[in-house]
Design a protein around this motif. Structure first.
Motif, short mmCIF file in Angstrom:
data_model
loop_
_atom_site.label_atom_id
_atom_site.label_comp_id
_atom_site.label_asym_id
_atom_site.label_seq_id
_atom_site.Cartn_x
_atom_site.Cartn_y
_atom_site.Cartn_z
N VAL A 170 -2.77 18.03 -2.32
CA VAL A 170 -2.76 17.60 -0.76
C VAL A 170 -3.71 16.53 -0.82
O VAL A 170 -5.08 16.44 -1.11
CB VAL A 170 -3.11 18.62 0.07
N TYR A 171 -3.34 15.35 -0.29
CA TYR A 171 -4.21 14.16 -0.47
C TYR A 171 -4.28 13.81 1.18
O TYR A 171 -3.66 14.00 1.90
CB TYR A 171 -3.68 12.88 -1.05
N LEU A 188 0.70 -1.35 -0.19
CA LEU A 188 0.10 -0.24 -0.12
C LEU A 188 0.83 1.23 0.05
O LEU A 188 1.89 1.17 0.65
CB LEU A 188 -0.82 0.05 1.19
N ILE A 189 0.50 2.28 -0.69
CA ILE A 189 0.99 3.62 -0.72
C ILE A 189 0.59 4.54 0.42
O ILE A 189 -0.67 4.65 0.27
CB ILE A 189 0.85 4.28 -2.12
N VAL A 190 1.33 5.32 1.37
CA VAL A 190 0.86 6.22 2.17
C VAL A 190 0.53 7.40 1.30
O VAL A 190 1.30 7.88 0.35
CB VAL A 190 1.99 6.52 2.99
N THR A 245 -11.93 6.30 0.37
CA THR A 245 -12.12 7.23 -0.62
C THR A 245 -10.71 8.12 -0.39
O THR A 245 -10.05 8.08 0.82
CB THR A 245 -13.19 8.19 -0.50
N VAL A 246 -10.14 8.87 -1.44
CA VAL A 246 -9.26 9.62 -1.12
C VAL A 246 -9.52 11.06 -1.60
O VAL A 246 -10.16 11.39 -2.96
CB VAL A 246 -8.00 9.29 -2.15
N ASP A 280 3.11 10.07 0.48
CA ASP A 280 3.84 9.51 -0.52
C ASP A 280 3.53 9.61 -1.82
O ASP A 280 4.46 9.18 -2.62
CB ASP A 280 4.71 8.35 0.06
N ILE A 281 2.46 10.13 -2.41
CA ILE A 281 1.95 10.13 -3.59
C ILE A 281 2.96 10.95 -4.33
O ILE A 281 3.28 12.34 -3.88
CB ILE A 281 0.58 10.82 -3.61
N GLU A 282 3.28 10.42 -5.57
CA GLU A 282 4.28 11.16 -6.36
C GLU A 282 3.82 11.97 -7.64
O GLU A 282 2.65 11.24 -8.38
CB GLU A 282 5.30 10.14 -6.99
#
Length: 277
Positions: free
Chosen positions: A213-214, A170-172, A188-189, A175-177
């Motif tokens: 920003v997520y 899983l991706i934090v 949901t994001v 840490d989304i690039e």
């Protein structure tokens, strides 16, 4: 279990009963795959059902746009089909080894038909063509109409090593690039980019942005985070069938008595993975 464990179990028995030095892994692999295909076909004929442990996802596959100029089987005119070449499958079930082809969000299924039926539906202006997508194959080439650029493929491969294994890491959200595509597994994001707010729900994908920003409870992974199958990946088989394959190879291909196999397994339970599972 892994393919490596299956091969190691076979080698352990062979080493205790005969000279296995001239037997290479590729030889054992071919035998394992042959028996796996036979047992999967036999199981489906008896039960009429698929074991989900046989099924692999190839993930998103890009399609080539083709028309009559590219393939003489396609009716003359301006029709465009999507074409994709898939690895060999075990021909079981109504769709002959293809478990499911769908859109990239895995929400809309693409239905199987024969090539003559597909071209007949198009020529007859069958209204179903406007409501659904269909695919038909000529050998290992699969044609989809109406055209779509990408599909998600799930199938029962003749050789699982021709497929891919999806990372479950899983991706934090922090840490989304930038520029990387992500897939929402659950939740949901919330994406905030200045005054623009976008909600990405389960089953959807989005591309990361350095200006956003997520937040949220969504669990995500990289959309194309796949690795090539290898000997030490989980093998697409259930434990009962794996045991059956090992025994068939040892007793039929190498003529080792079952009692000898049992004795060796009992003496080496800390080393065997398949026959003691």
């Amino acid at each position: 279990m892994t393919l490596e464990q299956i091969i190691n179990d076979i080698r352990l028995i062979l080493r205790a009963t005969t000279d296995d030095s001239r037997i290479v892994d590729s030889h054992l692999l071919r035998k394992i795959l042959n028996y796996r295909s036979l047992f999967i076909i036999d199981s489906f004929l008896q039960t009429g059902t698929f074991n989900t442990q046989w099924i692999q996802r190839l993930g998103n596959k890009s399609l080539t746009s083709v028309g009559s100029a590219d393939n003489s089987n396609i009716p003359e005119g301006t029709l465009k089909f999507g074409k994709v070449t898939l690895p060999n499958v075990i021909p079981v079930g109504p769709e002959r080894g293809i478990y499911r082809i769908s859109d990239t969000q895995r929400q809309k299924q693409i239905y199987h038909t024969t090539w003559p039926m597909l071209t007949h539906m198009i020529a007859a202006l069958d209204t179903r063509i406007n409501l659904f997508r269909y695919y038909a194959n000529i050998g290992d080439e699969y044609y989809i109409y109406p055209y779509v650029s990408e599909v998600d493929v799930m199938l029962i491969l003749d050789n699982p090593l021709n497929g891919y294994s999806f990372s479950t890491e899983l991706i934090v959200l922090t840490d989304i690039e930038d520029g990387v595509e992500y897939f929402v597994i659950s939740g949901t994001v919330k994406e905030v980019d200045g005054a623009v707010i976008t909600i990405h729900s389960k089953g959807s994908s989005f591309t990361g942005s350095s200006t956003s920003v997520y937040s949220g409870d969504g669990k995500i992974r990289e959309y194309n985070q796949i690795v090539t199958e290898a000997y030490n990946n989980e093998f697409y088989i259930d434990s009962g069938m794996a045991q059956r394959i090992v025994l068939e190879i040892l007793t039929k291909d190498f003529a080792i008595e079952r009692q000898s196999i049992s004795d060796i397994v009992n003496d080496s339970q800390d080393q065997t993975k398949i026959l003691t599972s």
